[in-house]
Design a protein around this motif. Sequence first.
Motif: not given
Length: 395
Positions: A383-387
């Motif tokens: 989720a962090r990498q996507l954002v």
Amino acid sequence: MTPKQEIGYGLDALVIFRSLQHDPVIRALMQFCHTDADNTPAQIRFYSTMTAALYEQQDDLTSYVEQLVLAHENVYVQRAGAGEPISANMEVCLQTELTLLGRIAMLSPAQMQAEMQTTIPLPCWQTHPTDLNTLYAKRVAEIDRHGYGIYARYHMFTVGASGELLPVQYPDPISLDSMVGYERERKVVVENTRTLLAGQYASNVLLSGDAGTGKSATVKAIANAFKGEGLRLIELNKDQLCFIPQIMDRLCKNPLKFILFIDDLTFSENDPNFGTLKATLEGSIAARMKNTVIYATSNRRHLVKETFDDGSDKHSNDTVQERISLSERFGITVTYTRPQKDLYLEIVHALAKQAGLHMTIAELDAKAEQFALQKAGRSARAARQLVDQLLTKQR
């Protein structure tokens, strides 16, 4: 005796703060004070050397000296922090030296230039009124929150090749408030940390479970959240476990509280570090310490990689129990599992809002699910990498 000589001789006579003589600003000031009044070139050189060293940090001499003195590690704060008695002679010595250093902290460029026979323009710095004696008394009274030495200036450390502690200049700024999901798991670790800060025996904690679920981030966020209450974090890798006894010996009388953090802990069979950590957790002859705990993360519940090549072991049950015994020596085990779709999307939505990402919920959800497929599963890390990627494209 002139004011310049008084300062120079006073610095020569330092006892409690003697190591300040090696500070570049103080050292240049000492050289200035011991230079003859008719040796103008040398005076200008030492004056400028002092100013250059000050400018590397700031241009406020008062603030510089305050920070230098309040963070200084010396025999007085070591004894005060350990709750040991301090003699009347040492108290008098402390007050005398603080008075001298307070005078130096308010030393103006004009006062120093008045000692020099020159009319050339010289660099200047700022000063402001201060009372070092009062500031120092307050710092000592709150020593369990601020500490001394490198522990007063930094709150995260790594371990060097010889077991020395190395401050982390730019620690991960992650905060508890910015983390989404896994509130129940984090609460367990936070409450245990509060027990440590209260001066009670806290448990060693194993944060185990799926990769990318925020185990390491939890520990770092806790260190950031409680640094003002006297918490410090020391990160070791598996091959540095042999240094734990000497680190604990060094910290045993320190008034602060410490987390020894071992990230991604997994042992292969016959790993010599296995026994070291096992003895440290429970079974060592050293007394248990109230100011230190071990927090470890692992993607494995039992920490030891199991193989199917145990046929030669006539006591296979003993082998299995040996593997399990290490994880059971942690007083608390918190398990982080890979998030289901709802939690994963909740994390994505919250991180997107924090980052100021402009995208419809439907579009964000579609990209989140697609990204999870690319990453072979949903996780807080994904989720962090996507954002982060979407924010880069938005910018």
